[in-house]
Design a protein around this motif. Structure first.
Motif, short mmCIF file in Angstrom:
data_model
loop_
_atom_site.label_atom_id
_atom_site.label_comp_id
_atom_site.label_asym_id
_atom_site.label_seq_id
_atom_site.Cartn_x
_atom_site.Cartn_y
_atom_site.Cartn_z
N THR A 188 0.84 -1.19 0.00
CA THR A 188 0.00 0.00 0.00
C THR A 188 0.88 1.24 0.00
O THR A 188 2.04 1.20 0.42
N LYS A 190 0.72 5.84 0.24
CA LYS A 190 -0.04 7.06 0.53
C LYS A 190 0.76 8.26 0.04
O LYS A 190 1.78 8.62 0.63
N ARG A 194 -2.31 13.14 -0.15
CA ARG A 194 -3.51 12.40 0.24
C ARG A 194 -3.39 11.93 1.68
O ARG A 194 -2.29 11.82 2.23
N ASP A 196 -5.38 9.08 2.68
CA ASP A 196 -5.81 7.69 2.73
C ASP A 196 -4.78 6.80 2.02
O ASP A 196 -4.04 7.24 1.15
N TRP A 197 -4.78 5.54 2.43
CA TRP A 197 -3.86 4.56 1.85
C TRP A 197 -4.52 3.86 0.68
O TRP A 197 -5.71 3.56 0.70
N GLN A 198 -3.74 3.59 -0.37
CA GLN A 198 -4.21 2.91 -1.56
C GLN A 198 -3.39 1.65 -1.79
O GLN A 198 -2.22 1.58 -1.42
N TYR A 199 -4.04 0.67 -2.42
CA TYR A 199 -3.34 -0.57 -2.73
C TYR A 199 -2.56 -0.44 -4.03
O TYR A 199 -3.09 0.00 -5.04
N GLU A 215 -6.07 -6.76 -5.72
CA GLU A 215 -5.79 -5.38 -6.10
C GLU A 215 -4.49 -5.37 -6.89
O GLU A 215 -3.53 -6.06 -6.55
N SER A 217 -2.71 -2.11 -8.98
CA SER A 217 -2.79 -0.78 -9.57
C SER A 217 -2.09 -0.70 -10.92
O SER A 217 -2.47 0.11 -11.77
#
Length: 237
Positions: A188, A190, A194, A196-199, A215, A217
């Motif tokens: 993950t 960030k 931002r 929030d954490w993203q995968y 997931e 990306s």
């Protein structure tokens, strides 16, 4: 018997002892009723009660500050300074424990939160259920150790920040279902702009089975920038 003797003696008059007309019995009774009262002069002559010397070990704060000697004042000051230091140390340790607990358990970027979120995704995915078995029977744990308790097994993870200021978090752990077992890898990130954490990816590897991406990306980015032909030319979406 004593009262009868006094009454008998009272019938006799004595002018030399009690004066004329005063019964001896009344004089005796008045002497028995006489009470003694302490006066200021008599109290001043009594010795003052002695007290133990105040030290750091036995000072309980009952003796007033003005009644203390110089040595006793030093002892009380030392004791109170030590007590204050103990209280402040306890407060600092409590605050440190609370901060550590928040960072490790409740914060959005904590290892525990990342682990629990990934496990929930693994158990809910239909492809994972087909490979590992029923979702509610899938258990997740860290690295294998001699400890038989699954909760005590450490989970391998890594956190770092790149040159652009983007925070990254990587982790892998083991999962086991009713049919098979596998390894989950996640990454993950960030960005600095931002909160929030993203995968970047969340994948399950099972021996003898193709990797299952929950997931990815990179694939999503390729789909968003995939090319297509129109009028003999290649276009990007």
């Amino acid at each position: 018997m004593d009262l009868k003797l006094l009454l008998t003696a009272g019938r006799r008059w004595s002018t030399s002892q009690a004066g004329p007309g005063v019964p001896i019995v009344y004089r005796c009774l008045s002497l028995k009723r006489t009470r003694g009262y302490a006066t200021q002069d008599t109290l001043g002559n009594l010795p003052k009660a002695s007290r133990k010397q105040i030290t750091v070990a036995n000072d309980d704060g009952r003796v007033h500050w003005k009644e203390l000697s110089v040595k006793e004042k030093v002892s009380r000051t030392t004791q109170q300074t030590f007590n204050l230091a103990v209280i402040l140390t306890g407060l600092v340790m409590t605050g440190g424990c609370a901060f550590f607990l928040y960072k490790e358990v409740f914060a959005s970027d904590s290892k525990t939160v990342q682990f629990n979120r990934a496990v929930d995704r693994i158990r809910a995915d239909s492809r994972v259920k087909e490979v590992l078995g029923s979702g509610y029977k899938i258990r997740a744990f860290g690295e294998p150790t001699w400890n038989r308790w699954a909760r005590a097994r450490p989970i391998a993870s890594k956190a770092y920040k790149d040159a652009k200021g983007t925070e990254h978090f990587m982790m892998h752990f083991n999962v086991e279902g009713s049919s098979r077992r596998g390894i989950v890898n996640l990454h993950t990130f960030k960005p600095s702009e931002r909160s929030d954490w993203q995968y970047k990816y969340l994948a399950l590897d099972v021996k003898g089975q193709p990797r299952i991406y929950l997931e990815n990306s990179d694939v999503t980015l390729e789909k968003n920038h995939s090319r297509f032909n129109f009028l003999g030319m290649q276009w990007r979406k």
